[in-house]
Design a protein around this motif. Structure first.
Motif, short mmCIF file in Angstrom:
data_model
loop_
_atom_site.label_atom_id
_atom_site.label_comp_id
_atom_site.label_asym_id
_atom_site.label_seq_id
_atom_site.Cartn_x
_atom_site.Cartn_y
_atom_site.Cartn_z
N LEU A 1 12.56 -7.32 0.44
CA LEU A 1 11.30 -7.95 0.84
C LEU A 1 10.43 -8.33 -0.36
O LEU A 1 9.42 -9.01 -0.20
N ARG A 2 10.80 -7.84 -1.54
CA ARG A 2 10.02 -8.01 -2.76
C ARG A 2 8.58 -7.52 -2.56
O ARG A 2 7.64 -8.09 -3.08
N SER A 3 8.46 -6.46 -1.79
CA SER A 3 7.14 -5.89 -1.51
C SER A 3 6.74 -4.92 -2.62
O SER A 3 7.60 -4.36 -3.32
N ARG A 4 5.43 -4.71 -2.75
CA ARG A 4 4.91 -3.89 -3.85
C ARG A 4 3.78 -3.00 -3.35
O ARG A 4 3.12 -3.29 -2.35
N LEU A 5 3.60 -1.91 -4.07
CA LEU A 5 2.48 -1.01 -3.84
C LEU A 5 1.59 -1.03 -5.06
O LEU A 5 2.01 -0.67 -6.16
N VAL A 6 0.35 -1.49 -4.88
CA VAL A 6 -0.62 -1.53 -5.95
C VAL A 6 -1.52 -0.30 -5.82
O VAL A 6 -2.14 -0.09 -4.78
N ILE A 7 -1.57 0.50 -6.88
CA ILE A 7 -2.34 1.73 -6.85
C ILE A 7 -3.59 1.56 -7.71
O ILE A 7 -3.50 1.24 -8.91
N LEU A 8 -4.74 1.74 -7.08
CA LEU A 8 -6.03 1.71 -7.77
C LEU A 8 -6.66 3.09 -7.68
O LEU A 8 -6.39 3.85 -6.76
N GLU A 9 -7.52 3.39 -8.62
CA GLU A 9 -8.19 4.69 -8.67
C GLU A 9 -9.67 4.49 -8.92
O GLU A 9 -10.06 3.59 -9.68
N LYS A 10 -10.47 5.32 -8.29
CA LYS A 10 -11.91 5.26 -8.51
C LYS A 10 -12.28 6.25 -9.61
O LYS A 10 -11.96 7.44 -9.54
N LYS A 11 -12.93 5.75 -10.63
CA LYS A 11 -13.29 6.60 -11.77
C LYS A 11 -14.28 7.68 -11.33
O LYS A 11 -15.28 7.38 -10.69
N PRO A 12 -14.01 8.94 -11.69
CA PRO A 12 -14.96 10.01 -11.36
C PRO A 12 -16.27 9.80 -12.09
O PRO A 12 -16.31 9.34 -13.23
N PRO B 1 -6.83 -9.52 -9.97
CA PRO B 1 -7.96 -9.89 -10.84
C PRO B 1 -9.31 -9.47 -10.27
O PRO B 1 -10.30 -9.43 -11.02
N ALA B 2 -9.36 -9.14 -8.96
CA ALA B 2 -10.63 -8.77 -8.35
C ALA B 2 -11.03 -7.33 -8.64
O ALA B 2 -12.13 -6.91 -8.27
N VAL B 3 -10.15 -6.56 -9.29
CA VAL B 3 -10.46 -5.15 -9.57
C VAL B 3 -11.54 -5.06 -10.64
O VAL B 3 -11.46 -5.68 -11.70
N SER B 4 -12.56 -4.29 -10.32
CA SER B 4 -13.66 -4.09 -11.26
C SER B 4 -14.20 -2.68 -11.08
O SER B 4 -13.96 -2.04 -10.05
N PRO B 5 -14.93 -2.15 -12.08
CA PRO B 5 -15.48 -0.79 -11.98
C PRO B 5 -16.34 -0.65 -10.72
O PRO B 5 -16.99 -1.61 -10.29
N PRO B 6 -16.27 0.53 -10.10
CA PRO B 6 -15.65 1.78 -10.58
C PRO B 6 -14.16 1.91 -10.31
O PRO B 6 -13.58 2.97 -10.58
N LEU B 7 -13.52 0.88 -9.78
CA LEU B 7 -12.08 0.93 -9.56
C LEU B 7 -11.34 0.52 -10.83
O LEU B 7 -11.81 -0.33 -11.58
N ARG B 8 -10.18 1.12 -11.02
CA ARG B 8 -9.30 0.73 -12.12
C ARG B 8 -7.87 0.67 -11.63
O ARG B 8 -7.47 1.43 -10.74
N TRP B 9 -7.10 -0.25 -12.19
CA TRP B 9 -5.70 -0.38 -11.83
C TRP B 9 -4.90 0.73 -12.49
O TRP B 9 -5.06 1.00 -13.68
N VAL B 10 -4.01 1.37 -11.73
CA VAL B 10 -3.15 2.44 -12.25
C VAL B 10 -1.75 1.92 -12.50
O VAL B 10 -1.23 1.96 -13.62
N GLU B 11 -1.09 1.41 -11.46
CA GLU B 11 0.26 0.84 -11.60
C GLU B 11 0.62 0.07 -10.35
O GLU B 11 -0.01 0.23 -9.29
N THR B 12 1.65 -0.77 -10.48
CA THR B 12 2.22 -1.51 -9.36
C THR B 12 3.68 -1.14 -9.24
O THR B 12 4.43 -1.26 -10.21
N ILE B 13 4.09 -0.72 -8.05
CA ILE B 13 5.42 -0.15 -7.85
C ILE B 13 6.18 -1.00 -6.83
O ILE B 13 5.63 -1.34 -5.77
N PRO B 14 7.43 -1.35 -7.11
CA PRO B 14 8.23 -2.05 -6.09
C PRO B 14 8.56 -1.12 -4.92
O PRO B 14 8.85 0.06 -5.12
N LEU B 15 8.51 -1.66 -3.71
CA LEU B 15 8.78 -0.85 -2.52
C LEU B 15 10.17 -1.13 -1.96
O LEU B 15 11.06 -0.29 -2.04
N VAL B 16 10.37 -2.32 -1.37
CA VAL B 16 11.67 -2.69 -0.79
C VAL B 16 12.14 -3.95 -1.50
O VAL B 16 11.47 -4.98 -1.47
N GLU B 17 13.30 -3.85 -2.12
CA GLU B 17 13.79 -4.96 -2.96
C GLU B 17 14.02 -6.22 -2.15
O GLU B 17 13.69 -7.32 -2.59
#
Length: 308
Positions: A282-293, A264-280
């Motif tokens: 551990l239930r770990s995840r990779l959250v990918i954010l991108e900075k708007k050009p 919920p803390a994501v705000s411009p210029p960052l945007r959420w791209v996707e969240t990907i499971p890493l190791v089942e």
């Protein structure tokens, strides 16, 4: 060595006890049967006991005095440990759907062995269960490497600590020009030793807090990739990280099972791209954010920097 008769008698009686022999000697002490190899006080008197009461393996272990030198040289013990670690790493990688090259596997084993040695002296990271540590420290960055690409780019890892995810990611993507940021001197010393041992080129260590790097102009919007193990994500942290991130660049947050998929803390210029499971497991995840050009000129500079 002086031995009190009472202690001698106690040792003989306990050794003769079938309950002790079945529940304590072999399971808890003998390393060949999965024990920790720690000897209670009376084991030092075992040479005074009839040898017929011990199996040949137990006699060899007790006479050697420890697991590491019980009929094996230190070099042989290190070789056995290395083979076991390589096998575990390959097994965990296959379970995650990864196909590791022999060179990458060996480099990861060298890194993990170095981390374990240093971790015994200074607290770099929590290793705990070895299998879970391999998953968290090695497998997670290797899975994340799928979303990094093989192009040359400038990468920044904040709060590097024991070197994960930065070092495994660098090993998997050698074209990364990596800067690791760690504020604690001893951890930074380990990172430099790891860089030297693994012969990592285009890899540096900054002993500083990320807030201090905000005062250095060469770090402003300089990196196409930023990685961090984020326990807690807030606007303050994301605000500092986005200052280092070039327009069009990506921020990879390595997270555990807690928290929302979309921070919920994501705000411009960052945007959420996707969240990907890493190791089942551990239930770990990779959250990918991108900075708007911002404008075509800056975006084009980022593309040229990545492909040069």
């Amino acid at each position: 060595m002086d031995i009190r008769p009472g202690e001698m008698l106690l040792a003989v009686r306990w050794l003769d006890s079938q309950w002790w022999k079945s529940r304590c000697i072999r399971p808890a002490i003998h390393p060949a049967k999965g024990g920790a190899g720690r000897c209670p006080r009376w084991v030092k008197y075992s040479r005074y006991l009839p040898s017929s009461r011990l199996t040949p393996a137990e006699r060899g272990f007790y006479s050697a005095g420890s697991r590491s030198d019980a009929g094996l040289s230190s070099r042989a013990v290190r070789a056995m440990t290395r083979r076991r670690m390589l096998a575990k790493l390959e097994h965990r990688a296959k379970r995650a759907g990864l196909d590791l090259s022999p060179d990458l596997t060996r480099s990861l084993e060298v890194y993990f062995s170095l981390l374990s040695d240093w971790n015994a002296r200074i607290n770099l990271t929590s290793l705990g269960d070895e299998g879970a540590a391999v998953d968290r420290l090695l497998i997670e960055p290797l899975v994340a490497a799928r979303y990094v690409g093989s192009k040359r780019m400038l990468a920044l890892d904040v709060g590097s600590g024991g070197g994960s995810p930065a070092i495994p990611l660098k090993l998997a993507r050698p074209r990364l020009s990596l800067t690791m940021v760690e504020s604690k001197m001893r951890k930074a010393a380990f990172l430099r030793e790891a860089v030297r041992t693994l012969a990592l080129d285009e890899t540096g260590v900054e002993t500083a807090r990320d807030e201090e790097l905000l005062l250095r102009p060469e770090f402003h919007e300089a990196f196409a990739l930023i990685t961090i193990r984020a326990v807690r994500i807030d606007k303050s942290l994301l605000g500092r990280l986005q200052a280092f991130l070039a327009p069009g660049g990506r921020l990879l947050l390595f997270r555990g099972p807690s928290g929302q998929d979309v921070p919920p803390a994501v705000s411009p210029p960052l945007r959420w791209v996707e969240t990907i499971p890493l190791v089942e497991s551990l239930r770990s995840r990779l959250v990918i954010l991108e900075k708007k050009p911002v404008g075509r000129a800056k975006a084009s500079r980022i593309v040229s920097r990545e492909t040069s």
